[in-house]
Design a protein around this motif. Structure first.
Motif, PDB file in Angstrom:
ATOM      1  N   ILE A   4       8.297  10.938   5.230  1.00 38.15           N
ATOM      2  CA  ILE A   4       8.735  10.511   6.570  1.00 38.15           C
ATOM      3  C   ILE A   4       7.692  10.937   7.610  1.00 38.15           C
ATOM      4  O   ILE A   4       7.347  10.191   8.536  1.00 38.15           O
ATOM      5  CB  ILE A   4      10.117  11.132   6.915  1.00 38.15           C
ATOM      6  CG1 ILE A   4      11.222  10.511   6.045  1.00 38.15           C
ATOM      7  CG2 ILE A   4      10.448  11.009   8.398  1.00 38.15           C
ATOM      8  CD1 ILE A   4      11.593   9.092   6.388  1.00 38.15           C
ATOM      9  N   GLU A   5       7.197  12.154   7.428  1.00 38.29           N
ATOM     10  CA  GLU A   5       6.163  12.675   8.326  1.00 38.29           C
ATOM     11  C   GLU A   5       4.946  11.733   8.312  1.00 38.29           C
ATOM     12  O   GLU A   5       4.414  11.361   9.359  1.00 38.29           O
ATOM     13  CB  GLU A   5       5.778  14.065   7.790  1.00 38.29           C
ATOM     14  CG  GLU A   5       5.103  14.981   8.746  1.00 38.29           C
ATOM     15  CD  GLU A   5       5.978  15.412   9.899  1.00 38.29           C
ATOM     16  OE1 GLU A   5       7.194  15.124   9.911  1.00 38.29           O
ATOM     17  OE2 GLU A   5       5.424  15.997  10.838  1.00 38.29           O
ATOM     18  N   ALA A   6       4.536  11.358   7.096  1.00 39.40           N
ATOM     19  CA  ALA A   6       3.389  10.452   6.961  1.00 39.40           C
ATOM     20  C   ALA A   6       3.698   9.125   7.657  1.00 39.40           C
ATOM     21  O   ALA A   6       2.866   8.598   8.405  1.00 39.40           O
ATOM     22  CB  ALA A   6       3.072  10.224   5.483  1.00 39.40           C
ATOM     23  N   ALA A   7       4.902   8.592   7.431  1.00 37.00           N
ATOM     24  CA  ALA A   7       5.260   7.291   8.016  1.00 37.00           C
ATOM     25  C   ALA A   7       5.173   7.347   9.545  1.00 37.00           C
ATOM     26  O   ALA A   7       4.618   6.438  10.184  1.00 37.00           O
ATOM     27  CB  ALA A   7       6.665   6.880   7.571  1.00 37.00           C
ATOM     28  N   CYS A   8       5.719   8.402  10.125  1.00 31.76           N
ATOM     29  CA  CYS A   8       5.732   8.482  11.595  1.00 31.76           C
ATOM     30  C   CYS A   8       4.316   8.668  12.144  1.00 31.76           C
ATOM     31  O   CYS A   8       3.949   8.080  13.173  1.00 31.76           O
ATOM     32  CB  CYS A   8       6.643   9.614  12.060  1.00 31.76           C
ATOM     33  SG  CYS A   8       8.382   9.293  11.703  1.00 31.76           S
ATOM     34  N   HIS A  37       0.846  -1.200   0.000  1.00 33.78           N
ATOM     35  CA  HIS A  37       0.000   0.000   0.000  1.00 33.78           C
ATOM     36  C   HIS A  37       0.879   1.246   0.000  1.00 33.78           C
ATOM     37  O   HIS A  37       1.996   1.223   0.530  1.00 33.78           O
ATOM     38  CB  HIS A  37      -0.914  -0.004   1.227  1.00 33.78           C
ATOM     39  CG  HIS A  37      -1.584  -1.333   1.399  1.00 33.78           C
ATOM     40  ND1 HIS A  37      -2.669  -1.727   0.664  1.00 33.78           N
ATOM     41  CD2 HIS A  37      -1.248  -2.389   2.182  1.00 33.78           C
ATOM     42  CE1 HIS A  37      -2.998  -2.963   0.994  1.00 33.78           C
ATOM     43  NE2 HIS A  37      -2.144  -3.396   1.914  1.00 33.78           N
ATOM     44  N   VAL A  38       0.355   2.327  -0.570  1.00 32.67           N
ATOM     45  CA  VAL A  38       1.203   3.504  -0.796  1.00 32.67           C
ATOM     46  C   VAL A  38       0.497   4.786  -0.373  1.00 32.67           C
ATOM     47  O   VAL A  38      -0.665   5.014  -0.720  1.00 32.67           O
ATOM     48  CB  VAL A  38       1.558   3.617  -2.306  1.00 32.67           C
ATOM     49  CG1 VAL A  38       2.425   4.849  -2.553  1.00 32.67           C
ATOM     50  CG2 VAL A  38       2.269   2.356  -2.786  1.00 32.67           C
ATOM     51  N   GLN A  39       1.205   5.610   0.373  1.00 30.88           N
ATOM     52  CA  GLN A  39       0.813   7.004   0.606  1.00 30.88           C
ATOM     53  C   GLN A  39       1.795   7.869  -0.179  1.00 30.88           C
ATOM     54  O   GLN A  39       2.995   7.849   0.100  1.00 30.88           O
ATOM     55  CB  GLN A  39       0.892   7.335   2.104  1.00 30.88           C
ATOM     56  CG  GLN A  39       0.834   8.822   2.431  1.00 30.88           C
ATOM     57  CD  GLN A  39      -0.531   9.437   2.173  1.00 30.88           C
ATOM     58  OE1 GLN A  39      -1.537   8.945   2.668  1.00 30.88           O
ATOM     59  NE2 GLN A  39      -0.572  10.513   1.379  1.00 30.88           N
ATOM     60  N   PHE A  40       1.323   8.603  -1.166  1.00 32.64           N
ATOM     61  CA  PHE A  40       2.223   9.481  -1.908  1.00 32.64           C
ATOM     62  C   PHE A  40       2.470  10.761  -1.120  1.00 32.64           C
ATOM     63  O   PHE A  40       1.688  11.147  -0.242  1.00 32.64           O
ATOM     64  CB  PHE A  40       1.629   9.819  -3.288  1.00 32.64           C
ATOM     65  CG  PHE A  40       1.716   8.663  -4.245  1.00 32.64           C
ATOM     66  CD1 PHE A  40       2.940   8.298  -4.804  1.00 32.64           C
ATOM     67  CD2 PHE A  40       0.588   7.920  -4.568  1.00 32.64           C
ATOM     68  CE1 PHE A  40       3.029   7.225  -5.677  1.00 32.64           C
ATOM     69  CE2 PHE A  40       0.668   6.848  -5.447  1.00 32.64           C
ATOM     70  CZ  PHE A  40       1.898   6.489  -5.997  1.00 32.64           C
ATOM     71  N   ALA A  41       3.576  11.425  -1.466  1.00 29.45           N
ATOM     72  CA  ALA A  41       3.921  12.711  -0.858  1.00 29.45           C
ATOM     73  C   ALA A  41       4.692  13.513  -1.900  1.00 29.45           C
ATOM     74  O   ALA A  41       5.028  12.993  -2.964  1.00 29.45           O
ATOM     75  CB  ALA A  41       4.775  12.480   0.391  1.00 29.45           C
ATOM     76  N   VAL A  42       4.944  14.770  -1.569  1.00 32.18           N
ATOM     77  CA  VAL A  42       5.685  15.606  -2.517  1.00 32.18           C
ATOM     78  C   VAL A  42       7.186  15.494  -2.262  1.00 32.18           C
ATOM     79  O   VAL A  42       7.984  15.442  -3.186  1.00 32.18           O
ATOM     80  CB  VAL A  42       5.226  17.083  -2.414  1.00 32.18           C
ATOM     81  CG1 VAL A  42       5.993  17.960  -3.402  1.00 32.18           C
ATOM     82  CG2 VAL A  42       3.727  17.180  -2.676  1.00 32.18           C
ATOM     83  N   THR A  43       7.581  15.451  -1.007  1.00 35.88           N
ATOM     84  CA  THR A  43       9.001  15.404  -0.656  1.00 35.88           C
ATOM     85  C   THR A  43       9.279  14.194   0.240  1.00 35.88           C
ATOM     86  O   THR A  43       8.348  13.636   0.852  1.00 35.88           O
ATOM     87  CB  THR A  43       9.422  16.653   0.143  1.00 35.88           C
ATOM     88  OG1 THR A  43       8.732  16.625   1.410  1.00 35.88           O
ATOM     89  CG2 THR A  43       9.087  17.935  -0.604  1.00 35.88           C
ATOM     90  N   GLY A  44      10.565  13.863   0.336  1.00 39.65           N
ATOM     91  CA  GLY A  44      10.956  12.788   1.244  1.00 39.65           C
ATOM     92  C   GLY A  44      10.575  13.126   2.676  1.00 39.65           C
ATOM     93  O   GLY A  44      10.089  12.274   3.418  1.00 39.65           O
TER      94      GLY A  44
END
Ligand SMILES: Cc1ncc(COP(=O)(O)O)c(C=O)c1O
Length: 416
Positions: A124-128, A113-120
């Motif tokens: 990381i923010e999403a992951a945490c 499963h994937v959460q896209f983001a604009v920057t790394g």
């Protein structure tokens, strides 16, 4: 009296000083030895705006893993701009779902499963956040000398020298020394949501994990119900000779963050891949991480192309072969200049050479630039020259890189 004619780079430096920051210009003078302003780039070559050309030994940390201006990515970008646009972040998108599927298929294990983001940093923010949401716990164990970007959780995990001006930082970050399983084991408790690390630490000077380290972290996390997050922004997407760096050690995390190279050198896009345990939380809170520009349709089309090119077995084989060729060159430099080149590290094209101190690192960095290599020292290990060329580099280009490096080492060693 005629007025002085300024070079294009002097004009750009003056403009930058006036409208961005003179400190920024000064910082580049310190880094590169002069006010280097980027000009045209193609393949493994990057020029400054005055026309001096360099072998790119940085790939901007991985952004240019496919080299500069890869024609197939450029074509996809142009076609995408004709056929679609950013897309509407609130609506579902077939293109977004197809790119998510491609990422999931490319990833080992059950990172489906994937959460896209604009920057790394955003990924990381999403992951945490997802780790806190999925576990109901607060703490994130991180590694000393980690770099996870300059926002939120990632910033809080950076070395103190980087965070000094920005407190109070996001709470709940528990740093431990990299490579030390016992330290992680002491730091983890019933309130630990995740252990977050780069498998191999780029900004700390291409540090590779000690044998058994990642496997031990996996077992520890499994035992305690803690999520394991690998930051693949630098080490991932082909840099180490595998698409995902953790494939080198046969360990699959619960979440993996990719960025930089995912945009093919053309488009800002990053992603956090996660498994079913995290999915259970996202299904309950579907808007866990809304973000206007993340998962843009143009970005997803570019990312799908970049992923296809980066996963090509011939490219990954090239990374392994060129890395070994570079390393042989480093070893002969070490034999020739044992007091100056004190070591080297290499896994695929995740490479570089060690010098004794920050001063020798700076001398070598400036000499490298003078000899036509755009190579910088590691932010958290200033004696270490990072050498990360684009993954498309050929054998003759590696040999030319080594010739230039040899000249730079000779000059820096003679002056130190
Ligand atoms: C390992 C690592 N993680 C995260 C980030 C943050 O990525 P971005 O600069 O796209 O926010 C970086 C950026 O250099 C990085 O090197």
């Amino acid at each position: 009296m005629g007025s002085e004619v300024l070079s294009p780079s002097q004009v750009a430096c003056n403009l930058t000083a006036s409208h961005i920051s003179s400190g920024r210009v000064e910082a580049m003078r310190t880094t590169a030895g002069y006010g280097l302003v980027q000009g045209p780039a193609s393949g493994i070559t990057i020029s400054d705006i005055d026309g001096k050309s360099f072998i790119d030994c940085r790939s901007a940390g991985g952004v240019f893993n496919l080299g500069h201006r890869h024609p197939e990515v450029a074509h996809v970008l142009a076609t995408a701009a004709r056929d679609t646009d950013m897309g509407d972040w609130m609506l579902l998108s077939a293109i977004r779902a197809q790119t998510a599927e491609k990422l999931a298929r490319a990833a080992p294990g059950n990172l489906n499963h994937v959460q896209f983001a604009v920057t790394g940093g955003e990924a990381i923010e999403a992951a945490c956040k997802l780790a806190r949401g999925a576990t109901g716990r607060h703490n994130i164990v991180t590694m000393d000398k980690a770099y996870h970007g300059f926002v939120g959780f990632g910033l809080a995990a950076a070395p103190a020298s980087f965070t000094a001006h920005y407190g109070p930082l996001t709470p709940g970050i528990v740093p431990v020394p990299y490579g030390d399983v016992d330290a992680v084991s002491r730091a983890v408790d019933g309130n630990t949501a995740a252990v977050l690390l780069e498998t191999a630490q780029g900004s700390a000077g291409a540090l590779l994990p000690p044998p058994g380290y990642l496997q031990a972290l996996r077992s520890l996390c499994d035992e305690l119900g803690v999520l394991l997050i690998f930051d693949e922004v630098q080490a991932g997407l082909g840099r180490t000779g595998k698409l995902f760096s953790f494939e080198n050690w046969g360990v699959v995390p619960d979440m993996a963050v990719v960025g930089k190279a995912l945009g093919g050198g053309y488009y800002p896009i990053a992603a956090c891949l996660y498994n079913d345990r995290v999915l259970a939380f996202v299904d309950k809170v579907p808007l866990a991480h809304p973000s206007t520009f993340s998962g843009s349709e143009i970005g997803c089309l570019v990312a799908a192309k970049a992923l296809e090119l980066l996963s090509a077995p011939a490219l990954l084989d090239n990374v392994v072969a060129m890395g070994e060729r570079l390393n042989r060159g480093y070893q002969s430099l070490q034999r020739e200049f044992p007091d100056f080149v004190t070591g080297s590290r290499q896994l695929g094209l995740f490479t570089g050479i060690e010098t004794p101190s920050a001063d020798t690192g700076t001398a070598l960095r400036h000499a490298a630039v003078r000899h036509g290599l755009l190579a910088f020292t590691a932010p958290f290990r200033p004696g270490f020259l990072v050498i990360w060329p684009p993954l498309i580099i050929t054998a003759s280009e590696v040999d030319e890189l080594l010739r230039r490096l040899g000249r730079a080492v000779k000059e820096a060693a003679a002056n130190s």
